[in-house]
Design a protein around this motif. Structure first.
Motif, short mmCIF file in Angstrom:
data_model
loop_
_atom_site.label_atom_id
_atom_site.label_comp_id
_atom_site.label_asym_id
_atom_site.label_seq_id
_atom_site.Cartn_x
_atom_site.Cartn_y
_atom_site.Cartn_z
N GLN A 121 -123.75 7.96 3.83
CA GLN A 121 -122.92 8.86 3.03
C GLN A 121 -121.95 9.63 3.92
O GLN A 121 -120.81 9.91 3.51
N ASP A 122 -122.39 9.99 5.12
CA ASP A 122 -121.50 10.69 6.06
C ASP A 122 -120.36 9.77 6.49
O ASP A 122 -119.21 10.22 6.60
N GLN A 124 -119.12 7.28 4.71
CA GLN A 124 -118.22 7.16 3.55
C GLN A 124 -117.35 8.40 3.40
O GLN A 124 -116.17 8.31 3.09
N HIS A 125 -117.94 9.56 3.65
CA HIS A 125 -117.19 10.82 3.57
C HIS A 125 -116.09 10.85 4.65
O HIS A 125 -114.94 11.23 4.37
N HIS A 128 -113.31 8.56 3.64
CA HIS A 128 -112.52 9.22 2.59
C HIS A 128 -111.55 10.23 3.20
O HIS A 128 -110.37 10.30 2.82
N ILE A 129 -112.03 11.01 4.14
CA ILE A 129 -111.16 12.00 4.81
C ILE A 129 -110.02 11.29 5.54
O ILE A 129 -108.86 11.69 5.42
#
Length: 148
Positions: A121-122, A124-125, A128-129
């Protein structure tokens, strides 16, 4: 320390270190990251012109011409005819495609070894950033061009 300066310097240092590592991975194949980027764009777009490559990579057309020349000497690229005879579309040759696949596998393995320690998840985050930053930069660049 100013957090924006910390972010910028960290991002640029990370990008430089990653490209240096990728250069080392590509060295046995007589490639470097700049040449790999051209191969990647051609593969991503299923063939394209030098102008399309320059726009995608946000580099000058002469820079692309040098890279295309180097890859052509390695028999990695093939020119194909287009409806517009003034433009040359480039695709990966059979040799280029095989080389691309081998290098992509090596680079993917390297990338996976770097991010394996992080929570998915990190990752993917972070992706995204990065996409958001690229979008903002593209919008800024587009706005600058329209201001001329």
């Amino acid at each position: 320390m100013n957090s924006i300066l910390g972010f910028r310097s960290s991002l640029l240092r990370c990008a430089r270190m990653m490209s240096d590592e990728i250069n080392m991975l590509l060295l046995p194949y007589q490639l470097n990251y700049s040449l790999w980027q051209v191969m990647f764009v051609i593969r991503e777009k299923n063939g394209c012109t030098s102008i399309e490559m320059a726009e995608y990579l946000n580099v000058s057309k002469p820079s692309i011409a040098k890279r295309v020349h180097a890859l052509s000497q390695l028999h990695i690229l093939t020119h194909v005819e287009t409806e517009d005879k003034r433009q040359k579309k480039l695709i990966l040759s059979e040799t280029g495609l095989a080389l691309f696949q081998q290098c992509a596998q090596d680079i993917d393995h390297f990338e996976q070894s770097l991010i394996a320690q992080f929570n998915p998840q990190d990752i993917q985050h972070a992706v995204h950033i990065f996409h958001s930053i690229v979008s903002a930069l593209e919008a800024q660049h587009s706005g600058d061009q329209h201001a001329d």
